[in-house]
Write a protein that holds these residues in place. Structure first.
Motif, short mmCIF file in Angstrom:
data_model
loop_
_atom_site.label_atom_id
_atom_site.label_comp_id
_atom_site.label_asym_id
_atom_site.label_seq_id
_atom_site.Cartn_x
_atom_site.Cartn_y
_atom_site.Cartn_z
N ILE A 181 20.69 97.91 47.92
CA ILE A 181 20.51 96.89 48.91
C ILE A 181 19.28 96.12 48.54
O ILE A 181 18.27 96.67 47.96
CB ILE A 181 20.28 97.45 50.11
CG1 ILE A 181 21.46 98.50 50.46
CG2 ILE A 181 20.18 96.44 51.19
CD1 ILE A 181 22.71 97.92 50.76
N GLU A 182 19.72 94.67 48.26
CA GLU A 182 18.44 94.03 47.67
C GLU A 182 18.27 92.84 48.70
O GLU A 182 18.87 92.21 49.44
CB GLU A 182 19.25 93.19 46.37
CG GLU A 182 19.61 94.18 45.27
CD GLU A 182 20.36 93.28 44.07
OE1 GLU A 182 20.37 92.02 44.20
OE2 GLU A 182 20.69 94.18 43.29
N ILE A 183 16.85 92.49 48.51
CA ILE A 183 16.43 91.31 49.35
C ILE A 183 17.10 90.12 48.90
O ILE A 183 17.45 89.98 47.80
CB ILE A 183 15.08 90.99 48.96
CG1 ILE A 183 13.84 92.47 49.41
CG2 ILE A 183 14.20 89.81 49.52
CD1 ILE A 183 13.98 92.66 51.08
N GLY A 184 17.55 89.11 49.91
CA GLY A 184 18.26 88.14 49.55
C GLY A 184 19.76 88.32 49.72
O GLY A 184 20.49 87.19 49.57
N MET A 185 20.28 89.44 49.60
CA MET A 185 21.78 89.81 49.62
C MET A 185 22.18 89.19 51.02
O MET A 185 21.44 89.38 52.22
CB MET A 185 21.64 91.26 49.80
CG MET A 185 23.06 91.71 49.56
SD MET A 185 23.17 93.56 49.20
CE MET A 185 23.04 93.62 47.56
N GLN B 21 27.21 90.35 54.50
CA GLN B 21 28.55 90.85 54.16
C GLN B 21 28.43 91.85 52.93
O GLN B 21 29.08 92.66 52.90
CB GLN B 21 29.51 89.84 54.13
CG GLN B 21 30.07 89.19 55.30
CD GLN B 21 30.31 89.71 56.62
OE1 GLN B 21 31.11 90.61 56.24
NE2 GLN B 21 29.73 89.64 57.66
N GLU B 22 27.64 91.43 51.96
CA GLU B 22 27.34 92.26 50.93
C GLU B 22 27.02 93.45 51.42
O GLU B 22 26.96 94.72 50.80
CB GLU B 22 26.41 91.51 49.77
CG GLU B 22 27.07 90.35 49.16
CD GLU B 22 25.94 89.60 48.37
OE1 GLU B 22 26.12 89.83 47.09
OE2 GLU B 22 24.97 88.89 48.87
N LYS C 131 20.34 86.64 55.54
CA LYS C 131 19.98 87.08 54.28
C LYS C 131 18.93 88.31 54.37
O LYS C 131 18.05 88.17 55.41
CB LYS C 131 19.29 86.04 53.45
CG LYS C 131 20.01 84.91 53.21
CD LYS C 131 21.36 85.34 52.22
CE LYS C 131 22.08 84.02 51.52
NZ LYS C 131 23.12 84.14 50.93
N VAL C 132 19.07 89.30 53.73
CA VAL C 132 18.11 90.55 53.94
C VAL C 132 16.71 89.99 53.55
O VAL C 132 16.38 89.39 52.52
CB VAL C 132 18.51 91.57 52.93
CG1 VAL C 132 17.38 92.92 53.04
CG2 VAL C 132 19.87 92.15 53.15
N ILE C 133 15.77 90.30 54.54
CA ILE C 133 14.38 90.16 53.98
C ILE C 133 13.49 91.41 54.32
O ILE C 133 12.23 91.48 53.98
CB ILE C 133 13.69 88.97 55.06
CG1 ILE C 133 13.77 89.56 56.49
CG2 ILE C 133 14.40 87.60 54.86
CD1 ILE C 133 12.92 88.79 57.64
#
Length: 158
Positions: free
Chosen positions: A15-19, A22-23, A51-53
């Motif tokens: 799991i990445e920041i900005g992903m 849906q990803e 977006k993941v923050i």
């Protein structure tokens, strides 16, 4: 045991920041309800504009993973030593009113949290000595952090 790498300001595992949302769902599943803050398979994920923050994992990951930052296990390293180690990479916010419970390395994008401050030198405290042995044993878990998070650079400025 699996290895779950923590990269401050960037990722915890896959799991990445900005992903985008849906990803994340493809990797760890879909929550019952979509919200700006979600708990999915023990991950705590926060989004802004889908977006993941912010990504957080609890110490229950210790049962199945080595949660590593630069080769050091974040859930199996004593809190005091871990703060010292991460401080070699960047400074934590010394003005945090929760210091001792939490450490926010804002420039790095990593945070550490535990609900109770407990250190080895507290073993000799008369108050601790009066506790029931089972409670004393339970207190030892607070030598370690209970959750680890990574976040975008300006997360705490909002």
């Amino acid at each position: 045991m699996q290895i779950l790498k923590v990269v401050p300001g960037k990722s915890i595992g896959e799991i990445e920041i900005g992903m985008d949302r849906q990803e994340v769902y493809r990797i760890i599943g879909t929550p019952k309800k979509q919200e700006s803050i979600e708990w999915i398979d023990e991950y705590h994920i926060e989004y802004a504009n889908d977006k993941v923050i912010f990504i957080e994992v609890p110490d229950s990951f210790r049962d199945t993973h080595f949660v590593l930052f630069e080769g050091v296990d974040l859930f199996r390293t004593e809190a005091k030593l871990l703060v010292k180690y991460i401080s070699e990479y960047g400074k934590y916010d010394e003005t945090d009113c929760e210091l001792g419970y939490s450490y926010s390395f804002k420039e790095l994008g990593i945070g550490l949290w535990r609900p109770v401050i407990f250190e080895y030198d507290m073993l000799d405290d008369p108050e601790f000595q009066e506790l029931d042995p089972e409670i004393q044993q339970d207190e030892f878990k607070h030598l370690f952090f209970e959750s680890i998070c990574v976040f975008v650079k300006d997360y705490y400025k909002k």
